[in-house]
Motif scaffolding. Structure first.
Motif, PDB file in Angstrom:
ATOM      1  N   GLN A  53     -56.684 -18.722   9.897  1.00  0.00           N
ATOM      2  CA  GLN A  53     -57.722 -19.039  10.878  1.00  0.00           C
ATOM      3  C   GLN A  53     -57.311 -20.134  11.849  1.00  0.00           C
ATOM      4  N   GLN A  54     -56.372 -20.968  11.444  1.00  0.00           N
ATOM      5  CA  GLN A  54     -55.915 -22.050  12.306  1.00  0.00           C
ATOM      6  C   GLN A  54     -54.751 -21.614  13.213  1.00  0.00           C
ATOM      7  N   GLY A  55     -54.360 -20.342  13.113  1.00  0.00           N
ATOM      8  CA  GLY A  55     -53.291 -19.836  13.955  1.00  0.00           C
ATOM      9  C   GLY A  55     -51.896 -20.072  13.417  1.00  0.00           C
ATOM     10  N   VAL A  56     -51.788 -20.524  12.177  1.00  0.00           N
ATOM     11  CA  VAL A  56     -50.484 -20.757  11.559  1.00  0.00           C
ATOM     12  C   VAL A  56     -49.971 -19.441  10.991  1.00  0.00           C
ATOM     13  N   THR A  57     -48.711 -19.097  11.297  1.00  0.00           N
ATOM     14  CA  THR A  57     -48.179 -17.806  10.868  1.00  0.00           C
ATOM     15  C   THR A  57     -47.906 -17.767   9.370  1.00  0.00           C
ATOM     16  N   LEU A  58     -47.876 -16.556   8.857  1.00  0.00           N
ATOM     17  CA  LEU A  58     -47.519 -16.338   7.459  1.00  0.00           C
ATOM     18  C   LEU A  58     -46.116 -16.874   7.181  1.00  0.00           C
TER      19      LEU A  58
END
Length: 272
Positions: free
Chosen positions: A253-258
Motif C-alpha cells: 500500500q505504501q508503493g514499496v515493491t515486492l
C-alpha cells in the motif's frame, strides 16, 4: 509411507513407474481411498482424481490403462485393515468437496456426487480419518485441502497484501511460501497481446478460464477464486497479458515493491 504413530491411517505414495511393486505389497489388498496426481495440458495447472475402492489392485491397474494424466498416486489405508466400504464412500465424497473448496487442483472427478447415508458414529470416524489423511498428504507434498492464502484463516489486517495497478488492471495478491496467490475479485486485462499468445502464461490464462477460476466479464479478466502461481512474475504476466517483472509490479500500500521488501531484505542481511 507416512503415518502418525497414534493413528490407524497410513498414506503410501506410489510413483506410476513403481505401480507393479506396490501391487505386490500386502497393503494393496485393502479397502482404500486414493488420490491420483498429474499435470494439466498447459503444464502449469495440477490435476487430481479422488477415488475409493474395495479392490485397490484392480482399480489402480484399470486407471493405469485408462487414465493418462497421472504420475503419482497416494493411497490412504488402515494399518489395522478396519476401513469399510461405508467409510470409503463417505471419505471419497468428503475429499472431493474439500479439494474443490481449497481450489489447488483441477479435480478430474466427473461430478461432486451426493453425500452418502452414513450412521453418525461412522461419520465421526470418517472426519477423524480425513483430518489425519489431510496432514499426511500435506507432509508428502500434496496440500490438497489447505487454503491457498493465509487470509482464509486470518484477518486481512494481519496479512501482507500486494497490489498491481495499471490501466485496466486492479489486482491484489499475497506472497506465500509456495508462490504468489492472486486473490478472488482481482481484475486483469481481458486480452493477451498478439506477440504473447503462445507464451506459457497465455496458455495458463486459457486453462484457468476453462476451469472456471477466471472469467471474461465486460472486457476484463475477473478472478472468481484465489489462484496460486509459481512466481510473482507469472502472476503479473497472467494479470497484464504480457511479459512482466512481478518483483517490481507487485507493491504494498505504501508503493514499496515486492523486490525491495523480500529480496532486498535478504541482500541486506547477507551483507551484514
Amino acid at each position: 509411507m507416512a503415518e502418525i504413530t497414534t493413528r490407524i491411517v497410513q498414506a503410501i505414495e506410489v510413483p506410476r513407474s513403481l505401480l507393479s511393486d506396490f501391487i505386490a505389497m500386502p497393503e494393496s489388498d485393502q479397502v482404500a481411498v486414493y488420490f491420483l496426481f498429474g499435470q494439466g495440458e498447459d503444464g502449469a495447472s495440477q490435476k487430481l482424481y479422488v477415488g475409493q475402492t474395495g479392490d485397490l489392485r484392480k482399480r489402480l491397474v484399470k486407471h493405469n490403462k485408462e487414465k493418462d494424466f497421472w504420475q503419482r498416486a497416494v493411497v490412504l489405508i488402515s494399518r489395522t485393515n478396519s476401513l469399510t466400504q461405508t467409510h470409503a464412500l463417505f471419505l471419497e465424497w468428503l475429499c472431493i468437496q474439500q479439494a474443490k473448496v481449497a481450489g489447488r487442483y483441477l479435480t478430474e472427478n466427473g461430478n461432486d456426487g451426493s453425500k452418502p447415508h452414513t450412521p453418525a458414529p461412522l461419520e465421526a470416524d470418517c472426519h477423524e480419518i480425513f483430518d489425519t489423511g489431510r496432514t499426511l498428504l500435506a507432509t508428502l507434498g500434496y496440500p490438497v485441502f489447505e487454503p491457498l492464502a493465509s487470509n482464509k484463516s486470518q484477518s486481512l489486517k494481519t496479512t501482507e497484501l500486494f497490489y498491481c495497478n495499471r490501466a485496466g488492471v486492479k489486482a491484489v495478491g499475497e506472497y506465500t511460501e509456495e508462490g504468489f496467490v492472486v486473490l478472488k475479485g482481482s481484475v486483469g486485462k481481458g486480452a493477451v497481446g498478439k506477440a504473447h499468445i503462445h507464451r506459457a502464461y497465455a496458455k495458463q490464462r486459457d486453462a484457468l478460464m476453462q476451469e472456471g477460476k477466471v472469467a471474461l466479464e465486460n472486457g476484463v479478466l475477473v478472478f472468481k477464486e484465489d489462484v496460486l502461481f509459481g512466481t510473482p512474475s507469472g502472476a503479473a504476466a497472467a494479470i497484464v497479458g504480457s511479459a512482466a517483472n512481478g518483483w517490481r509490479e507487485w507493491k504494498n500500500q505504501q508503493g514499496v515493491t515486492l523486490d525491495e521488501l523480500k529480496r532486498g531484505n535478504v541482500s541486506a542481511t547477507t551483507e551484514e
